[in-house]
Design a protein around this motif. Structure first.
Motif, mmCIF file in Angstrom:
data_model
loop_
_atom_site.group_PDB
_atom_site.id
_atom_site.type_symbol
_atom_site.label_atom_id
_atom_site.label_comp_id
_atom_site.label_asym_id
_atom_site.label_seq_id
_atom_site.Cartn_x
_atom_site.Cartn_y
_atom_site.Cartn_z
ATOM 1 N N ILE A 166 0.867 -1.173 0.000
ATOM 2 C CA ILE A 166 0.000 0.000 0.000
ATOM 3 C C ILE A 166 0.905 1.224 0.000
ATOM 4 O O ILE A 166 1.766 1.368 0.867
ATOM 5 N N VAL A 167 0.717 2.073 -0.992
ATOM 6 C CA VAL A 167 1.526 3.274 -1.113
ATOM 7 C C VAL A 167 0.673 4.461 -0.706
ATOM 8 O O VAL A 167 -0.361 4.727 -1.305
ATOM 9 N N ASN A 168 1.106 5.148 0.326
ATOM 10 C CA ASN A 168 0.412 6.340 0.809
ATOM 11 C C ASN A 168 1.410 7.472 0.987
ATOM 12 O O ASN A 168 2.603 7.235 1.180
ATOM 13 N N ASN A 169 0.918 8.681 0.982
ATOM 14 C CA ASN A 169 1.734 9.863 1.269
ATOM 15 C C ASN A 169 3.009 9.899 0.438
ATOM 16 O O ASN A 169 4.122 9.940 0.960
ATOM 17 N N ILE A 170 2.851 9.872 -0.864
ATOM 18 C CA ILE A 170 3.994 9.910 -1.763
ATOM 19 C C ILE A 170 4.605 11.300 -1.713
ATOM 20 O O ILE A 170 3.912 12.306 -1.846
ATOM 21 N N TYR A 193 2.093 5.896 -7.843
ATOM 22 C CA TYR A 193 0.757 5.607 -7.346
ATOM 23 C C TYR A 193 -0.021 4.678 -8.286
ATOM 24 O O TYR A 193 -0.940 3.995 -7.863
ATOM 25 N N ARG A 238 -1.014 0.859 -7.596
ATOM 26 C CA ARG A 238 -2.059 0.713 -6.590
ATOM 27 C C ARG A 238 -3.429 0.773 -7.240
ATOM 28 O O ARG A 238 -4.335 0.037 -6.896
#
Length: 94
Positions: A64-68, A87, A90
């Motif tokens: 899970i990729v958050n806050n790039i 992003y 995802r």
């Protein structure tokens, strides 16, 4: 004995120029200007290279990729595009 020592010194002086030449320069090595054949991947063709790379890459399944955040900023357009590309997996994995 003295005579042998003087003869040895004279012989050493005469031969030292041949052993350690002072004025002779060694030629610089010549770099290769051509190659006999191209480097080839184990199997040979591009398809096998792609198959090998595909087998070697391991993608995380549940990442899970958050806050790039772009750390080395270059230009706002490039920074936004880089963040968007990170992003993308995802979005497509859902």
């Amino acid at each position: 004995m003295k005579r042998a020592f003087i003869l040895f010194l004279i012989l050493l002086i005469v031969c030292s120029d041949e052993i350690y030449p002072q004025d002779k320069q060694t030629p610089a090595p010549i770099p290769y200007s051509f190659v006999e054949g191209k480097p080839v991947f184990g199997g040979g063709d591009d398809v096998k290279i792609r198959q090998w790379v595909h087998k070697q890459i391991i993608y995380p399944q549940d990442a899970i990729v958050n806050n790039i955040e772009v750390i080395k900023k270059v230009h706002p357009l490039l920074d936004n595009e880089a963040a968007r590309v990170v992003y993308l997996p995802r979005i497509y994995n859902r």
